[in-house]
Design a protein around this motif. Structure first.
Motif, PDB file in Angstrom:
ATOM      1  N   ALA A   1       0.818  -1.211   0.000  1.00  0.00           N
ATOM      2  CA  ALA A   1       0.000   0.000   0.000  1.00  0.00           C
ATOM      3  C   ALA A   1       0.853   1.263   0.000  1.00  0.00           C
ATOM      4  CB  ALA A   1      -0.919   0.001   1.219  1.00  0.00           C
ATOM      5  N   ALA A   2       2.051   1.171   0.575  1.00  0.00           N
ATOM      6  CA  ALA A   2       2.955   2.318   0.617  1.00  0.00           C
ATOM      7  C   ALA A   2       3.776   2.454  -0.661  1.00  0.00           C
ATOM      8  CB  ALA A   2       3.884   2.203   1.822  1.00  0.00           C
ATOM      9  N   GLY A   3       3.515   1.581  -1.650  1.00  0.00           N
ATOM     10  CA  GLY A   3       4.240   1.654  -2.913  1.00  0.00           C
ATOM     11  C   GLY A   3       5.648   1.100  -2.837  1.00  0.00           C
ATOM     12  N   ARG A   4       5.844   0.097  -1.990  1.00  0.00           N
ATOM     13  CA  ARG A   4       7.181  -0.489  -1.816  1.00  0.00           C
ATOM     14  C   ARG A   4       7.129  -2.000  -2.050  1.00  0.00           C
ATOM     15  NH1 ARG A   4       8.182   2.576   3.884  1.00  0.00           N
ATOM     16  NH2 ARG A   4       9.957   1.158   4.090  1.00  0.00           N
ATOM     17  N   PRO A   5       6.741  -2.427  -3.261  1.00  0.00           N
ATOM     18  CA  PRO A   5       6.571  -3.862  -3.530  1.00  0.00           C
ATOM     19  C   PRO A   5       7.871  -4.658  -3.442  1.00  0.00           C
ATOM     20  CG  PRO A   5       6.413  -2.602  -5.566  1.00  0.00           C
ATOM     21  CD  PRO A   5       6.412  -1.618  -4.457  1.00  0.00           C
ATOM     22  N   ALA A   6       8.993  -4.060  -3.813  1.00  0.00           N
ATOM     23  CA  ALA A   6      10.261  -4.789  -3.727  1.00  0.00           C
ATOM     24  C   ALA A   6      10.591  -5.122  -2.273  1.00  0.00           C
ATOM     25  CB  ALA A   6      11.382  -3.963  -4.355  1.00  0.00           C
ATOM     26  N   GLU A   7      10.322  -4.189  -1.371  1.00  0.00           N
ATOM     27  CA  GLU A   7      10.551  -4.456   0.046  1.00  0.00           C
ATOM     28  C   GLU A   7       9.571  -5.499   0.567  1.00  0.00           C
ATOM     29  OE1 GLU A   7      11.190  -0.964   2.606  1.00  0.00           O
ATOM     30  OE2 GLU A   7      11.360   0.197   0.751  1.00  0.00           O
ATOM     31  N   ALA A   8       8.371  -5.496   0.025  1.00  0.00           N
ATOM     32  CA  ALA A   8       7.398  -6.508   0.424  1.00  0.00           C
ATOM     33  C   ALA A   8       7.871  -7.899   0.020  1.00  0.00           C
ATOM     34  CB  ALA A   8       6.038  -6.205  -0.200  1.00  0.00           C
ATOM     35  N   LEU A   9       8.424  -8.018  -1.184  1.00  0.00           N
ATOM     36  CA  LEU A   9       8.957  -9.310  -1.624  1.00  0.00           C
ATOM     37  C   LEU A   9      10.125  -9.741  -0.743  1.00  0.00           C
ATOM     38  CD1 LEU A   9       8.798  -8.819  -5.493  1.00  0.00           C
ATOM     39  CD2 LEU A   9       7.565 -10.555  -4.169  1.00  0.00           C
ATOM     40  N   ALA A  10      10.988  -8.799  -0.379  1.00  0.00           N
ATOM     41  CA  ALA A  10      12.112  -9.126   0.506  1.00  0.00           C
ATOM     42  C   ALA A  10      11.607  -9.548   1.881  1.00  0.00           C
ATOM     43  CB  ALA A  10      13.049  -7.922   0.619  1.00  0.00           C
ATOM     44  N   ALA A  11      10.570  -8.886   2.370  1.00  0.00           N
ATOM     45  CA  ALA A  11      10.000  -9.254   3.669  1.00  0.00           C
ATOM     46  C   ALA A  11       9.396 -10.649   3.620  1.00  0.00           C
ATOM     47  CB  ALA A  11       8.937  -8.234   4.082  1.00  0.00           C
ATOM     48  N   TYR A  12       8.764 -10.985   2.498  1.00  0.00           N
ATOM     49  CA  TYR A  12       8.223 -12.345   2.358  1.00  0.00           C
ATOM     50  C   TYR A  12       9.349 -13.375   2.416  1.00  0.00           C
ATOM     51  CZ  TYR A  12       6.296 -16.594   0.424  1.00  0.00           C
ATOM     52  OH  TYR A  12       5.927 -17.911   0.247  1.00  0.00           O
ATOM     53  N   GLU A  13      10.443 -13.098   1.735  1.00  0.00           N
ATOM     54  CA  GLU A  13      11.552 -14.059   1.729  1.00  0.00           C
ATOM     55  C   GLU A  13      12.121 -14.222   3.132  1.00  0.00           C
ATOM     56  OE1 GLU A  13      14.162 -16.889   0.772  1.00  0.00           O
ATOM     57  OE2 GLU A  13      12.461 -16.155  -0.401  1.00  0.00           O
ATOM     58  N   THR A  14      12.155 -13.139   3.906  1.00  0.00           N
ATOM     59  CA  THR A  14      12.659 -13.223   5.276  1.00  0.00           C
ATOM     60  C   THR A  14      11.775 -14.121   6.130  1.00  0.00           C
ATOM     61  OG1 THR A  14      13.657 -11.024   5.158  1.00  0.00           O
ATOM     62  CG2 THR A  14      13.176 -11.883   7.342  1.00  0.00           C
ATOM     63  N   VAL A  15      10.456 -13.927   6.053  1.00  0.00           N
ATOM     64  CA  VAL A  15       9.563 -14.745   6.879  1.00  0.00           C
ATOM     65  C   VAL A  15       9.526 -16.175   6.365  1.00  0.00           C
ATOM     66  CG1 VAL A  15       7.428 -14.148   5.631  1.00  0.00           C
ATOM     67  CG2 VAL A  15       7.319 -14.844   8.013  1.00  0.00           C
ATOM     68  N   ARG A  16       9.610 -16.366   5.054  1.00  0.00           N
ATOM     69  CA  ARG A  16       9.622 -17.728   4.512  1.00  0.00           C
ATOM     70  C   ARG A  16      10.830 -18.499   5.016  1.00  0.00           C
ATOM     71  NH1 ARG A  16      12.172 -20.902   1.855  1.00  0.00           N
ATOM     72  NH2 ARG A  16      13.811 -19.350   1.448  1.00  0.00           N
ATOM     73  N   ALA A  17      11.995 -17.845   4.983  1.00  0.00           N
ATOM     74  CA  ALA A  17      13.216 -18.506   5.444  1.00  0.00           C
ATOM     75  C   ALA A  17      13.141 -18.797   6.937  1.00  0.00           C
ATOM     76  CB  ALA A  17      14.426 -17.632   5.125  1.00  0.00           C
ATOM     77  N   GLY A  18      12.577 -17.868   7.706  1.00  0.00           N
ATOM     78  CA  GLY A  18      12.458 -18.080   9.151  1.00  0.00           C
ATOM     79  C   GLY A  18      11.546 -19.248   9.477  1.00  0.00           C
ATOM     80  N   ILE A  19      10.419 -19.351   8.791  1.00  0.00           N
ATOM     81  CA  ILE A  19       9.498 -20.461   9.025  1.00  0.00           C
ATOM     82  C   ILE A  19      10.137 -21.786   8.631  1.00  0.00           C
ATOM     83  CG2 ILE A  19       7.309 -21.468   8.245  1.00  0.00           C
ATOM     84  CD1 ILE A  19       6.225 -18.586   8.049  1.00  0.00           C
ATOM     85  N   ALA A  20      10.845 -21.775   7.515  1.00  0.00           N
ATOM     86  CA  ALA A  20      11.506 -23.006   7.071  1.00  0.00           C
ATOM     87  C   ALA A  20      12.563 -23.444   8.072  1.00  0.00           C
ATOM     88  CB  ALA A  20      12.133 -22.790   5.687  1.00  0.00           C
ATOM     89  N   GLU A  21      13.330 -22.492   8.597  1.00  0.00           N
ATOM     90  CA  GLU A  21      14.405 -22.820   9.533  1.00  0.00           C
ATOM     91  C   GLU A  21      13.876 -23.318  10.865  1.00  0.00           C
ATOM     92  OE1 GLU A  21      18.101 -20.597  11.882  1.00  0.00           O
ATOM     93  OE2 GLU A  21      17.092 -19.601  10.213  1.00  0.00           O
ATOM     94  N   ARG A  22      12.838 -22.643  11.376  1.00  0.00           N
ATOM     95  CA  ARG A  22      12.338 -22.975  12.711  1.00  0.00           C
ATOM     96  C   ARG A  22      11.340 -24.127  12.718  1.00  0.00           C
ATOM     97  NH1 ARG A  22      13.307 -17.502  12.630  1.00  0.00           N
ATOM     98  NH2 ARG A  22      14.260 -16.577  14.494  1.00  0.00           N
ATOM     99  N   LEU A  23      10.535 -24.204  11.665  1.00  0.00           N
ATOM    100  CA  LEU A  23       9.457 -25.185  11.658  1.00  0.00           C
ATOM    101  C   LEU A  23       9.606 -26.251  10.586  1.00  0.00           C
ATOM    102  CD1 LEU A  23       6.395 -22.776  12.127  1.00  0.00           C
ATOM    103  CD2 LEU A  23       7.711 -23.965  13.894  1.00  0.00           C
TER     104      LEU A  23
END
Length: 237
Positions: free
Chosen positions: A199-221
């Protein structure tokens, strides 16, 4: 009288004057009573709450003495004797914890009904009641704290969702980012962060944030993100 247990235990008169409560045992007793306003609590339950499983030799006498001191501080009618226990004469809205829960419920319902402005106002009022750790003066509080802290986090998340819905994503992002850093496995929170970044017009940062949470979930769970996060990722792509 108004009572506070969202932080150190407090008591205030209806005109806002603070009441000096005294030592930790007296504050613990008031917290134990205020947790269930208007409801009788047995002497055994109060003794366990105040002394955390290590009562004095004459526990009943010690509790009676504490109740007498509390009545001198709050007024003789503030705490009444019941069959086998005591009751704080107060309504739910007289105790900040219960007022918080009512306001948070109303705010959540307002957002679900499509009124983010009312939701943000109600949830902001609710969250302003928190002054520190819930039940800070109650020994053995750990058994109760998790539920209330989860409710606090949910209220913060919902207020931020209301802010995003009102077009205030930029203002919500600093708090959202901080919350996501502290709760790496909270998928609804991370989904809200992705929406706010988009919504803030920062889609590239949104994609990077998704990769961060995806990696965290994969590592922990050892798992993939849930369907909401995956659907958001697909939309961003």
């Amino acid at each position: 009288m108004r009572y506070g247990i969202l932080g150190t235990t407090t008591a205030r008169t209806d005109d806002g004057q603070a009441v000096a409560l005294g030592g930790p045992r007296l504050r613990a007793l008031l917290a134990a009573l205020a947790l269930y306003p208007g409801r009788a609590r047995t002497a055994e339950a109060l003794i366990d709450a105040v002394w955390d499983g290590e009562p004095p030799a004459d526990a009943v006498g010690a509790l009676q003495a504490l109740v007498a001191r509390l009545r001198r501080v709050l007024g003789p009618d503030a705490v009444v004797s019941t069959a086998g226990g005591y009751r704080l004469c107060a309504g739910h809205d007289d105790v900040d914890l219960h007022r918080f829960q009512r306001l948070a419920d109303e705010g959540t319902a307002a957002l679900a009904a499509g009124d983010p402005e009312r939701a943000e106002a109600l949830l902001g009022e609710a969250l302003a009641l928190w002054r520190g750790p819930v039940l800070a003066d109650l020994p053995g509080r750990s058994a109760l704290v998790g539920r209330y802290e989860a409710r606090h986090l949910d209220a913060r998340r919902t207020r931020l969702a209301a802010a995003v819905a009102l077009g205030r994503a930029d203002r919500a992002l600093p708090e959202l980012t901080e919350l996501c850093d502290g709760h790496p496995l909270d998928e609804p929170l991370h989904a809200l962060l992705l929406r706010a970044l988009r919504a803030a017009g920062r889609p590239a940062e949104a994609l990077a944030a998704y990769e961060t949470v995806r990696a965290g979930i994969a590592e922990r769970l050892g798992a993939d993100p849930g369907p909401e996060l995956r659907a958001l990722h697909a939309e961003l792509l």
